[in-house]
Design an enzyme around this catalytic site. Structure first.
Site, short mmCIF file in Angstrom:
data_model
loop_
_atom_site.label_atom_id
_atom_site.label_comp_id
_atom_site.label_asym_id
_atom_site.label_seq_id
_atom_site.Cartn_x
_atom_site.Cartn_y
_atom_site.Cartn_z
N HIS A 85 -42.86 -0.36 45.89
CA HIS A 85 -41.62 0.51 46.23
C HIS A 85 -41.69 2.02 46.03
O HIS A 85 -40.82 2.78 46.58
CB HIS A 85 -40.24 -0.25 45.68
CG HIS A 85 -40.29 -0.13 44.45
ND1 HIS A 85 -40.39 -0.85 43.16
CD2 HIS A 85 -39.57 0.92 43.69
CE1 HIS A 85 -40.19 -0.30 41.98
NE2 HIS A 85 -39.78 0.79 42.40
N ASP A 141 -44.95 -6.25 44.91
CA ASP A 141 -44.50 -4.97 44.48
C ASP A 141 -45.68 -4.24 43.73
O ASP A 141 -45.31 -3.58 42.60
CB ASP A 141 -43.27 -4.93 43.54
CG ASP A 141 -42.66 -3.68 43.44
OD1 ASP A 141 -42.71 -2.78 44.27
OD2 ASP A 141 -41.77 -3.47 42.63
N ASN A 173 -39.65 5.16 36.00
CA ASN A 173 -40.62 4.28 35.12
C ASN A 173 -41.43 3.39 36.03
O ASN A 173 -42.56 2.90 35.66
CB ASN A 173 -39.75 3.59 34.22
CG ASN A 173 -39.81 4.00 32.57
OD1 ASN A 173 -38.77 4.08 32.22
ND2 ASN A 173 -40.75 4.50 32.24
N SER A 174 -40.94 2.83 37.21
CA SER A 174 -41.50 2.00 37.88
C SER A 174 -42.80 2.56 38.44
O SER A 174 -43.25 3.78 38.76
CB SER A 174 -40.59 1.98 39.42
OG SER A 174 -39.51 1.42 39.25
N GLY A 213 -42.29 -21.06 57.61
CA GLY A 213 -41.20 -20.83 58.49
C GLY A 213 -40.31 -21.78 58.05
O GLY A 213 -39.25 -22.27 58.82
#
Length: 322
Positions: free
Chosen positions: A72, A102, A177-178, A230
Site C-alpha cells: 500500500h 501487502d 512506519n509502514s 468464487g
C-alpha cells in the site's frame, strides 16, 4: 526476560561498545544494538503519484539492491525516492507488489547499505522483545520498542481477503512506519510494519516461509499468481456427530457463489458447508485462501460439503485470480 534464540547461522550476537555497556541495562543494550545494526539499512521512501505525494519506509534485503516495503505504500507508483540514514539518496523502481499480502519489492538504481538479515516469525513467542524501525510522520531513523502482544492475527485487505499470521505488537507505529522493519533482539527482520490498528496496537506482516516465497516471486516475476474459486462465506457450526467424525466443530458455510465462477460450474450452492478442500480440512475463509495457490490454477480440486444432511463431493477447476 527469556527470548527465543534463532538458528545459528554463524553471525555474532549484536553488542554495543563495551564502554557503553556499563551504563545500559539489558533491555537498553538489546534495543541499542538492534538500532545500530539495522537503521543504516532502513530507507525513508517518498512516493509521487497522480493522487499526490506519500511516504513510507523500506529495508534493504539483498546486497544487489532489492528493497522490501508494504504494497500500500507504493500503490499506483512505478518509482520511489529512497533516503538512508547516512544521507545517501537514490531512485528505486517498483519491481512487483502483492496487495493480498501487502508486500512489495523495489530495486535501487545505486549501491545500497548491507541487507537486513531475515528471521523467522514462526519462532516468535508472545511477550518477546521486538523493535520497530522506520520513518513515522517524516521523522527519519525512528526506533520504538515493545513486545509481541499476540500472534496469528488476521489483517483485512481492501479486496476482501486477509493477511494471515499477522504479528501484533505494542511498539508504537505511526503513518510512515509502514514498510519498515520489525526486528527481534538479534537484529533479524521478523515482520514488515504495515498498519496501526489503534492506540498502543501495531501490526506487522510476518517474515516466514510463506512470505519469503512471495518476496522471491515478486523479485523474479513481479507478481504473485493465485487461484480463484468464487465463493464467499463464514464459519458455521457442524452437527455434533459430523463434528466428532471430522475432528472439527465448524466448517465454512457458503453465503454466495459468483455466477460463472469455478465454484458455480462445480455445482456449489449457497448454504453448503465446505468441510474439505483438496484433501485439507476447511474451517475459515483463510483456509480456502491457503489452498488456492498458483499450483491450484486449472487443476482438478475435490471439494467436500455438508448439504441437506449428507457429505457431498464436487469437482472444481480454479482459475487464475485476476
Amino acid at each position: 526476560m527469556a527470548l527465543d534464540t534463532p538458528p545459528d547461522d554463524g553471525t555474532e550476537p549484536l553488542r554495543p561498545d563495551d564502554t557503553d555497556a556499563e551504563a545500559l541495562d539489558a533491555y537498553s543494550r538489546a534495543v541499542v544494538a538492534v538500532a545500530d545494526a539495522v537503521l543504516p539499512s532502513v530507507a525513508s521512501l517518498t512516493i509521487t503519484t497522480r493522487r499526490g505525494q506519500g511516504a513510507g519506509s523500506a529495508s534493504v534485503i539483498t546486497s544487489d539492491g532489492f528493497l522490501l516495503t508494504s504494497a500500500h505504500v507504493v500503490a499506483g507508483a512505478e518509482t520511489a525516492d529512497a533516503a538512508f540514514a547516512d544521507g545517501t539518496r537514490m531512485r528505486a523502481d517498483v519491481v512487483g507488489r502483492d496487495p493480498l499480502s501487502d508486500l512489495a519489492v523495489l530495486h535501487a538504481r545505486s549501491d545500497v547499505p548491507a541487507p537486513v538479515p531475515l528471521g523467522d516469525a514462526a519462532r516468535l513467542r508472545v511477550g518477546q522483545l521486538v523493535v520497530a524501525l522506520g520513518n513515522p510522520l517524516g521523522l527519519a531513523g525512528s526506533v520504538t520498542a515493545g513486545i509481541v502482544s499476540a500472534l496469528g492475527r488476521s489483517l483485512p485487505t481492501g479486496n476482501g481477503r486477509v493477511v494471515d499470521e499477522v504479528i501484533q505488537t505494542d511498539a508504537a507505529l505511526n503513518p510512515g512506519n509502514s514498510g519498515g522493519v520489525l526486528a527481534d533482539s538479534t537484529g533479524r527482520m521478523v515482520g514488515v510494519n504495515t498498519a496501526v490498528a489503534g492506540i498502543g496496537v501495531g501490526l506487522a506482516v510476518p517474515i516466514n516461509a510463506t512470505t519469503r516465497e512471495i518476496v522471491t516471486t515478486l523479485m523474479t516475476s513481479g507478481r504473485v499468481r493465485r487461484a480463484w474459486l468464487g465463493i464467499a462465506g463464514a464459519q458455521a457450526p457442524l452437527p455434533p456427530r459430523l463434528a466428532t467424525r471430522l475432528g472439527t466443530p465448524t466448517g465454512l458455510q457458503v453465503a454466495d457463489v459468483t455466477p460463472g465462477s469455478p465454484a458455480a460450474d462445480a455445482g456449489l450452492l449457497r448454504g453448503d458447508i465446505v468441510v474439505e478442500l483438496d484433501g485439507e480440512p476447511v474451517v475459515t475463509v483463510t483456509a480456502v485462501q491457503k489452498a488456492l495457490v498458483e499450483g491450484a490454477i486449472g487443476r482438478r480440486i475435490e471439494v467436500t460439503v455438508w448439504r441437506h444432511g449428507a457429505l457431498v463431493d464436487v469437482i472444481a477447476y480454479p482459475r487464475e485470480l485476476a
